[in-house]
Design a protein around this motif. Structure first.
Motif: not given
Length: 276
Positions: A28, A30-31, A159-161, A163, A175-176, A180
């Motif tokens: 992914y 990743v932010e 996309h993923a972040s 958290t 994963p978003s 997204v």
């Protein structure tokens, strides 16, 4: 800066805005998790060789955190655009006169970056003319011109972040979801590794020391490592000229609009130009 809170990117491995493997073994884009803290707390984290809690912090908000774009849309004596770093504005010029003259425009954003050697910036290119200055520490740049960008195998990734489930819990890659949009990104995670880049591609290596400035033209790919317990840098982003053949040529080299979707990758494979 006192007790003012600033936005800091936090990751488990120092690789914000980069490719990482998710819980389903897929890669992914990743932010980072963004948290608020004082500069004092940030410095405390950076001075710990392994981090206070094992996580990596990097002040890299990239949103014109010193001077945002709307600052330059007002009269030059209006310095009231919002900034988390308001007390530092008097120490940093909002533009570089000779760059403004040469490029025929004022900057689009001015940023401050504060991190340490645990953070790495994955290889990417920006749609800006970039003037990059180091104040403290060092930055090691690996540079690849737009004409060699093909070797980085840009693909579209989900996309993923990162958290947290609670303030005391560890970071998780989430994963978003399908709503997204996919993110186009270079599939080569570490271009410095032997045999990752083709033999006919020769990167340029630049070490930027305190007081030195690098002009990074629009479209140039760059991978960045930091040196030192605390590295402080500034950059001025000037919007690129989007008319004429130069922009058409850059778009052609990058293949914008035709970035294939990255295939699923099994656990144990390396994400490189050979495997993607």
């Amino acid at each position: 800066m006192g007790e003012r809170l600033v936005s800091v990117a936090t990751t488990p491995d120092g690789r914000a805005d980069a490719l990482s493997r998710g819980p389903d073994d897929k890669f992914y884009f990743v932010e980072p998790f963004v948290e608020k803290m004082t500069i004092g707390d940030l410095i405390k984290h950076l001075k710990e060789s392994e981090g206070v809690d094992g996580e990596v912090r990097y002040l890299q908000s990239q949103n014109g955190n010193l001077f945002p774009s709307d600052f330059f849309g007002r009269s030059s004596d209006d310095a009231n655009s919002p900034s988390e770093f308001e007390p530092l504005r008097s120490d940093v010029p909002s533009e570089i006169p000779w760059c403004t003259e040469a490029l025929g425009k004022r900057p689009d954003a001015v940023n401050i970056w504060i991190g340490n050697s645990r953070s790495t910036t994955s290889i990417h290119s920006d749609p800006y003319e970039n003037i990059y200055a180091v104040v403290r520490g060092e930055k090691n740049f690996l540079l690849i011109p737009p004409t060699d960008g093909w070797c980085l195998q840009e693909r579209s990734y989900p996309h993923a972040s990162y958290t947290r489930r609670s303030p005391s819990s560890s970071l998780e890659l989430v994963p978003s979801g399908p709503d997204v949009p996919l993110v186009p990104w270079a599939s080569v995670i570490d271009p410095e590794l032997p045999s990752v880049l083709p033999s006919d591609v020769t990167p340029i290596y630049v070490t930027l020391k305190p007081g030195e400035v690098l002009y990074l033209p629009v479209g140039w790919w760059h991978h960045v490592r930091q040196v030192g317990d605390i590295t402080i840098s500034l950059n001025w982003w000037y919007d690129a000229e989007m008319r004429g053949m130069s922009w058409v040529f850059l778009s052609f080299l990058r293949g914008l609009g035709h970035v294939p979707v990255a295939p699923s990758m099994a656990l144990g494979e390396h994400c490189s130009s050979e495997s993607v």
